[in-house]
Design a protein around this motif. Structure first.
Motif, mmCIF file in Angstrom:
data_model
loop_
_atom_site.group_PDB
_atom_site.id
_atom_site.type_symbol
_atom_site.label_atom_id
_atom_site.label_comp_id
_atom_site.label_asym_id
_atom_site.label_seq_id
_atom_site.Cartn_x
_atom_site.Cartn_y
_atom_site.Cartn_z
ATOM 1 N N TRP A 139 -8.269 -6.229 3.248
ATOM 2 C CA TRP A 139 -7.662 -4.980 3.730
ATOM 3 C C TRP A 139 -8.503 -3.775 3.315
ATOM 4 C CZ3 TRP A 139 -2.439 -6.316 0.947
ATOM 5 C CH2 TRP A 139 -1.847 -7.424 1.572
ATOM 6 N N ILE A 167 0.263 6.911 8.292
ATOM 7 C CA ILE A 167 -0.112 5.668 8.961
ATOM 8 C C ILE A 167 -0.759 6.021 10.298
ATOM 9 C CG2 ILE A 167 0.693 3.459 9.876
ATOM 10 C CD1 ILE A 167 3.079 3.658 7.973
ATOM 11 N N PHE A 175 -8.828 6.198 4.129
ATOM 12 C CA PHE A 175 -7.701 5.289 4.339
ATOM 13 C C PHE A 175 -7.762 4.183 3.287
ATOM 14 C CE2 PHE A 175 -7.956 7.385 8.412
ATOM 15 C CZ PHE A 175 -6.622 7.538 8.763
ATOM 16 N N ASP A 176 -6.651 3.992 2.596
ATOM 17 C CA ASP A 176 -6.614 3.002 1.514
ATOM 18 C C ASP A 176 -6.939 1.605 2.031
ATOM 19 O OD1 ASP A 176 -5.678 5.006 -0.303
ATOM 20 O OD2 ASP A 176 -3.663 4.740 0.512
ATOM 21 N N ILE A 177 -6.262 1.222 3.109
ATOM 22 C CA ILE A 177 -6.464 -0.115 3.657
ATOM 23 C C ILE A 177 -6.578 -0.046 5.171
ATOM 24 C CG2 ILE A 177 -5.196 -1.220 1.770
ATOM 25 C CD1 ILE A 177 -2.877 -1.664 3.781
ATOM 26 N N CYS A 178 -7.119 -1.110 5.743
ATOM 27 C CA CYS A 178 -7.200 -1.256 7.196
ATOM 28 C C CYS A 178 -6.668 -2.644 7.551
ATOM 29 C CB CYS A 178 -8.644 -1.096 7.671
ATOM 30 S SG CYS A 178 -8.861 -1.340 9.443
ATOM 31 N N VAL A 179 -5.624 -2.673 8.377
ATOM 32 C CA VAL A 179 -4.988 -3.930 8.768
ATOM 33 C C VAL A 179 -5.310 -4.215 10.230
ATOM 34 C CG1 VAL A 179 -2.805 -5.167 9.000
ATOM 35 C CG2 VAL A 179 -3.125 -3.555 7.112
ATOM 36 N N SER A 226 -0.073 7.651 0.243
ATOM 37 C CA SER A 226 -0.669 6.422 0.775
ATOM 38 C C SER A 226 -1.144 6.626 2.208
ATOM 39 C CB SER A 226 0.347 5.280 0.723
ATOM 40 O OG SER A 226 1.462 5.567 1.547
ATOM 41 N N THR A 227 -2.243 5.980 2.546
ATOM 42 C CA THR A 227 -2.809 6.067 3.892
ATOM 43 C C THR A 227 -3.140 4.663 4.385
ATOM 44 O OG1 THR A 227 -4.990 6.457 2.910
ATOM 45 C CG2 THR A 227 -3.748 8.393 3.612
ATOM 46 N N THR A 228 -2.700 4.351 5.589
ATOM 47 C CA THR A 228 -2.894 3.018 6.153
ATOM 48 C C THR A 228 -3.446 3.139 7.565
ATOM 49 O OG1 THR A 228 -1.003 2.171 4.886
ATOM 50 C CG2 THR A 228 -1.753 0.847 6.754
ATOM 51 N N ASN A 231 0.807 -1.218 0.000
ATOM 52 C CA ASN A 231 0.000 0.000 0.000
ATOM 53 C C ASN A 231 0.841 1.268 0.000
ATOM 54 O OD1 ASN A 231 -2.710 1.200 0.148
ATOM 55 N ND2 ASN A 231 -2.003 1.987 2.121
ATOM 56 N N GLN A 232 2.124 1.150 0.312
ATOM 57 C CA GLN A 232 2.975 2.345 0.336
ATOM 58 C C GLN A 232 3.515 2.687 -1.051
ATOM 59 O OE1 GLN A 232 2.489 3.468 3.267
ATOM 60 N NE2 GLN A 232 1.770 1.471 3.994
#
Length: 383
Positions: free
Chosen positions: A276, A119, A140-144, A9-11, A3-4
């Motif tokens: 994600w 992040i 946010f692009d993804i959520c982990v 990028s936003t995580t 994702n980076q």
């Protein structure tokens, strides 16, 4: 890491307390931004000057000029947000604007924000949390999600901590300069995905969006809205608030990054990436374990896509786009009564055939199933 590999990028990292979400955030920021990162914490009283900027008082007093000193958070390459769900609404609004438009405003002045890595982490079960609006999390692009360590993993962590004098963050080197990262991001942006993969991304997202009763704009929400619906047992019948179009963008970014890094990206990879991309973007009617529930829906989606392949639905649709064929149309109708996304496309074609005199109103599946179009590319159940 995938994702980076695209700009800005936003995580988001979610985990219970003490699992290591803050440590992971710091390790990632330091590994890619070196010392050029700033972390703001929702656990403290974050003020506007810390996130956006403050007035330079001497300039105002001596010259009568409002000069803004932009905060280090705005200017830094790496941006970290600890305890995101504790941020006050005003600070949240400023960060939301930064992620949405790539700029910040203070005292009537604007500053463009250069490329960055952002992040954030949060414990969603924290009772002191603010309730942030869904559009904010959608940025946010993804959520982990992180879990607690297994028995054997605890030994591995202890060995790692002892090796680095119990200070992982300080021992973390910068493994990639930000300039190198920007070059990689430019290369990833130029990657071209196969048409089948693009189609799978669009179809996967659409299956988690579509609703013949327009749940997105309806005042009545599921499950009440779904009562008596022909597709109540489909995936759409399990979703209260669907994913946004940013899910398509996020999956595309991840697919390009995977192809750049590994040389390929498969449909199975997309299903893994969806875990994600989807969790923080949708609400289910009934939730027990968000990741497990979405995984169950994705398993159903796999079966659905395979069924579409065996029935050659998209081949039939492509042929019908070339011209009306009664035999193919009958096959398409059979598929449409079991597939809401396929039905959407077929109904649009039916409207064209009716206007061309190739099909009569009342013979189309929309009329016989009680569906009708209204407005541009929208259709719903006749009430």
């Amino acid at each position: 890491m995938l994702n980076q590999l695209h700009p800005r990028s936003t995580t988001l990292i979610r985990a219970p307390r003490g699992v290591g979400k803050s440590t992971l955030m710091l390790l990632l920021l330091k590994g890619m931004a070196g010392e050029d990162f700033v972390v703001v914490s929702g656990a403290s009283e974050v003020k506007r000057g810390e996130v956006v900027g403050r007035l330079h008082i001497p300039s105002l007093e001596k010259e009568g000029v409002e000069r803004v000193l932009w905060a280090a958070f705005v200017k830094s390459r790496g941006k970290g947000i600890d305890e995101l769900n504790r941020l006050n609404p005003y600070t949240t609004a400023n960060i939301h604007h930064l992620m949405q438009f790539g700029e910040v405003w203070a005292y009537g002045q604007r500053s463009k924000v250069e490329d960055y890595i952002l992040i954030a982490n949060e414990n969603p079960s924290d009772p002191t949390s603010f309730t942030h609006p869904p559009p904010f999390y959608d940025r946010f692009d993804i959520c982990v999600y992180l879990r607690t360590l297994t028995f054997s993993e605890k030994f591995q962590l202890q060995d790692l901590l002892e090796k680095h004098d119990w200070n992982l963050v300080e021992s973390m080197p910068q493994v990639l300069s930000f300039e190198d990262l920007q070059e990689i991001r430019a290369e990833v942006a130029d990657i071209e995905l196969e048409p089948d993969l693009i189609g799978c991304i669009n179809l996967l997202v659409r299956d988690f969006q579509s609703c013949i009763r327009e749940k997105e704009i309806s005042e009545v929400k599921p499950p009440v809205l779904c009562e008596g619906c022909h597709f109540i047992r489909d995936i759409c019948g399990m979703i209260k608030e669907p994913v946004s179009e940013r899910a398509t963008v996020a999956l595309t970014h991840l697919a390009k990054a995977a192809k750049w890094l590994y040389g390929k990206c498969s449909i199975e990879d997309l299903f893994s990436m969806a875990l994600w991309v989807f969790p923080h973007r949708l609400n289910l009617i009934r939730t027990r374990n968000i990741l497990g529930d979405i995984q169950d829906l994705l398993e159903r989606e796999r079966v659905k896509m395979e069924d579409r392949r065996l029935r050659r639905q998209w081949t039939i649709l492509n042929e019908l786009m070339k011209g009306f064929n009664l035999s193919l149309y009958r096959l398409a109708r059979e598929a449409a009564v079991e597939d809401v996304v396929f039905a959407e496309e077929l109904i649009r074609m039916e409207e064209r055939w009716i206007s061309e005199g190739l099909l009569k109103r009342g013979e189309d599946i929309a009329s016989q199933m009680g569906w009708r179009l209204y407005g541009y590319n929208q259709w719903r159940l006749k009430m």
